[in-house]
Scaffold this motif. Structure first.
Motif, PDB file in Angstrom:
ATOM      1  N   GLY A 390      59.879  40.283  28.582  1.00 64.63           N
ATOM      2  CA  GLY A 390      59.932  38.851  28.352  1.00 64.63           C
ATOM      3  C   GLY A 390      61.360  38.361  28.265  1.00 64.63           C
ATOM      4  O   GLY A 390      62.320  39.104  28.531  1.00 64.63           O
ATOM      5  N   LEU A 391      61.511  37.082  27.897  1.00 69.24           N
ATOM      6  CA  LEU A 391      62.821  36.451  27.809  1.00 69.24           C
ATOM      7  C   LEU A 391      63.115  36.005  26.383  1.00 69.24           C
ATOM      8  O   LEU A 391      62.278  35.365  25.737  1.00 69.24           O
ATOM      9  CB  LEU A 391      62.892  35.227  28.739  1.00 69.24           C
ATOM     10  CG  LEU A 391      62.726  35.481  30.232  1.00 69.24           C
ATOM     11  CD1 LEU A 391      62.754  34.149  30.986  1.00 69.24           C
ATOM     12  CD2 LEU A 391      63.806  36.422  30.760  1.00 69.24           C
ATOM     13  N   ILE A 392      64.298  36.328  25.917  1.00 73.20           N
ATOM     14  CA  ILE A 392      64.801  35.810  24.651  1.00 73.20           C
ATOM     15  C   ILE A 392      65.365  34.416  24.922  1.00 73.20           C
ATOM     16  O   ILE A 392      66.129  34.225  25.876  1.00 73.20           O
ATOM     17  CB  ILE A 392      65.914  36.718  24.093  1.00 73.20           C
ATOM     18  CG1 ILE A 392      65.392  38.137  23.866  1.00 73.20           C
ATOM     19  CG2 ILE A 392      66.506  36.140  22.814  1.00 73.20           C
ATOM     20  CD1 ILE A 392      66.508  39.160  23.684  1.00 73.20           C
ATOM     21  N   GLU A 393      65.015  33.440  24.099  1.00 74.34           N
ATOM     22  CA  GLU A 393      65.548  32.094  24.249  1.00 74.34           C
ATOM     23  C   GLU A 393      66.462  31.776  23.071  1.00 74.34           C
ATOM     24  O   GLU A 393      66.038  31.787  21.920  1.00 74.34           O
ATOM     25  CB  GLU A 393      64.434  31.057  24.336  1.00 74.34           C
ATOM     26  CG  GLU A 393      64.963  29.642  24.542  1.00 74.34           C
ATOM     27  CD  GLU A 393      63.859  28.611  24.703  1.00 74.34           C
ATOM     28  OE1 GLU A 393      63.346  28.492  25.834  1.00 74.34           O
ATOM     29  OE2 GLU A 393      63.509  27.954  23.698  1.00 74.34           O
ATOM     30  N   LEU A 394      67.715  31.479  23.387  1.00 78.80           N
ATOM     31  CA  LEU A 394      68.693  31.069  22.383  1.00 78.80           C
ATOM     32  C   LEU A 394      69.036  29.608  22.636  1.00 78.80           C
ATOM     33  O   LEU A 394      69.552  29.254  23.706  1.00 78.80           O
ATOM     34  CB  LEU A 394      69.953  31.939  22.463  1.00 78.80           C
ATOM     35  CG  LEU A 394      69.741  33.453  22.300  1.00 78.80           C
ATOM     36  CD1 LEU A 394      71.079  34.185  22.396  1.00 78.80           C
ATOM     37  CD2 LEU A 394      69.044  33.782  20.983  1.00 78.80           C
ATOM     38  N   GLY A 395      68.745  28.754  21.672  1.00 76.83           N
ATOM     39  CA  GLY A 395      68.915  27.318  21.847  1.00 76.83           C
ATOM     40  C   GLY A 395      70.357  26.866  21.844  1.00 76.83           C
ATOM     41  O   GLY A 395      71.293  27.644  21.597  1.00 76.83           O
ATOM     42  N   GLU A 396      70.538  25.571  22.105  1.00 76.35           N
ATOM     43  CA  GLU A 396      71.865  24.982  22.211  1.00 76.35           C
ATOM     44  C   GLU A 396      72.691  25.167  20.944  1.00 76.35           C
ATOM     45  O   GLU A 396      73.915  25.309  20.999  1.00 76.35           O
ATOM     46  CB  GLU A 396      71.735  23.481  22.498  1.00 76.35           C
ATOM     47  CG  GLU A 396      71.043  23.136  23.787  1.00 76.35           C
ATOM     48  CD  GLU A 396      70.843  21.633  23.918  1.00 76.35           C
ATOM     49  OE1 GLU A 396      70.998  20.922  22.903  1.00 76.35           O
ATOM     50  OE2 GLU A 396      70.555  21.167  25.032  1.00 76.35           O
ATOM     51  N   ASP A 397      72.024  25.137  19.792  1.00 75.04           N
ATOM     52  CA  ASP A 397      72.743  25.167  18.524  1.00 75.04           C
ATOM     53  C   ASP A 397      73.153  26.583  18.099  1.00 75.04           C
ATOM     54  O   ASP A 397      73.897  26.740  17.126  1.00 75.04           O
ATOM     55  CB  ASP A 397      71.889  24.541  17.424  1.00 75.04           C
ATOM     56  CG  ASP A 397      70.530  25.228  17.273  1.00 75.04           C
ATOM     57  OD1 ASP A 397      70.060  25.800  18.273  1.00 75.04           O
ATOM     58  OD2 ASP A 397      69.954  25.185  16.171  1.00 75.04           O
TER      59      ASP A 397
END
Length: 417
Positions: A390-397
């Motif tokens: 899967g994919l790790i999602e790291l947000g803008e903040d």
């Protein structure tokens, strides 16, 4: 149905967020599919084209949830011993009515005759000849499936835009629906560009590479239920690309290309799209994913995916998926659902953009969810995709991830459906 209007995607010179990009996609991606009738045995995982109203009660009549004995609860209150006067089986109901002091033997799914409203399970009673002895403590209406318990006649049971999973097909079958209105499959044209590309099976010449993106994206589109027109690999010639785009726009609802949307002398997709439609380079604050181009050719939607394999697949999952969702008529609320786990890694991240990392979700020895990151971040490393689940999602903040931090993870099982 009409396809996309001209200038459907807003052209902005400013960098936009992932959420803003998805909002724009949801705004313009109206259903372009027609409705066709298919038999229920061919409707699996298709998208429902019309609301479905129940034309009958389900179940249509009261029936038994168990094997046992049926009776009037009033008779049971008077006496715990009743006389058995018949039987009711599924497809062979008891023809008479049950009087006070009487009961009948009944089987699972069998119709409940007049005079009965309660069923005792066979293992809870004692039978001697015609007499049936019931235990204390039975409840009024026990084991009685009432008419309309599942569906009421006239009620809305499924809304247009619903993907027809096995359970939805079961619901349609329960009301006798044999012809199902579904949206026609979205027609997607797919091709790669680049004189350096060759197909698997071709002779590998010096300076050439095998085309990987087209096969990854094609498989993804098949999983999304699209009808695919594969135009193969196009030469890096403006006239060739322009003719292929014009042909695809006449035959397809959506056109996907891989590579050729940068600013190099041999990147002809940009000029070809602008000659036959409108191209809007979306400056989205993401990694990986540049360049990503969106626009239209005639009335067909157009997406130019990056040439690097990892970036191509990630952008398809994050932006083409919601576009297909809207164009196909699928309810836009059918979003991928994330899971969360503890980071096993340390990294610094540039704030102000969303990043997707190749990751692996696992359960550690303490029975805790843990998420690992692939050791390399290059957009051309296909082996990182096969390693990941899967994919790790790291947000803008986010500007730093430390071991033990809770992070968001999207399994491929969610993104591929």
């Amino acid at each position: 149905m009409p396809r996309l209007p001209n200038d459907c995607f807003a052209n902005s010179a400013d960098m936009i967020s992932v959420d803003q990009a998805r909002e724009q996609i949801a705004k313009v991606a109206n259903t372009c599919a027609d409705i066709e009738q298919v038999s229920i045995d061919k409707a699996g995982f298709r998208i429902l084209g019309e609301d479905i109203i129940a034309n009958m009660d389900v179940p249509p009549a009261g029936n038994s949830a168990v094997d046992g004995y049926a009776f009037s609860f009033a008779s049971y209150q008077d006496s715990k011993t009743l006389v058995c006067v018949g039987r009711s089986a599924a497809g062979a109901p008891f023809s008479g009515s049950v009087q006070k002091g009487e009961c009948i033997q009944i089987f699972t799914g069998a119709l409940l005759p007049a005079g009965c409203n309660t069923i005792a399970m066979v293992e809870d009673v004692t039978v001697h000849g015609q007499k049936v002895f019931f235990p204390e403590g039975l409840k009024d209406g026990a084991n009685h499936r009432k008419a309309g318990e599942d569906l009421k006649k006239g009620s809305l049971i499924l809304k247009a835009g619903t993907r027809l999973r096995p359970q939805e097909l079961g619901q349609l079958a329960s009301i006798g629906k044999c012809e199902i209105p579904v949206y026609t499959k979205l027609k997607v044209g797919l091709f790669s560009t680049g004189d350096e590309l060759c197909n698997p099976g071709d002779a590998h010449k010096p300076g050439s590479i095998f085309d990987t993106n087209r096969f990854m994206i094609r498989t993804l589109l098949e999983n999304y239920g699209c009808c695919i027109q594969d135009y193969g690999i196009l030469e890096d010639k403006l006239a060739t690309v322009k003719d292929a785009l014009a042909k695809a726009a006449d035959e397809c609802d959506l056109i996907l290309t891989s590579g050729g949307v940068s600013m190099g002398d041999e990147d002809h997709v940009k000029a070809a799209v602008e000659a036959t439609g409108n191209l809007h380079f979306w400056r989205i604050a993401i990694k990986p994913g540049r360049p990503l181009a969106m626009g239209q050719v005639k009335s067909a939607a157009f997406v130019g995916l990056p040439g690097n394999p990892v970036a191509a697949l990630v952008c398809a999952l994050q932006f083409v998926r919601p576009l297909i969702t809207g164009l196909s008529g699928l309810n836009m609320k059918d979003a991928a659902l994330p899971v969360f786990g503890k980071s096993s890694f340390l990294m610094d991240k540039k704030p102000g953009r969303t990043e997707w990392l190749r990751g692996r979700y696992r359960i550690n020895e303490q029975n805790e969810p843990v998420i690992d990151k692939y050791s390399q971040d290059g957009s051309g490393i296909i082996s990182s995709l096969t390693w990941a689940n899967g994919l790790i999602e790291l947000g803008e903040d986010v500007n730093r991830v430390e071991p033990g931090n809770m992070i968001r993870f999207y399994p491929f099982t969610e993104l591929f459906k």
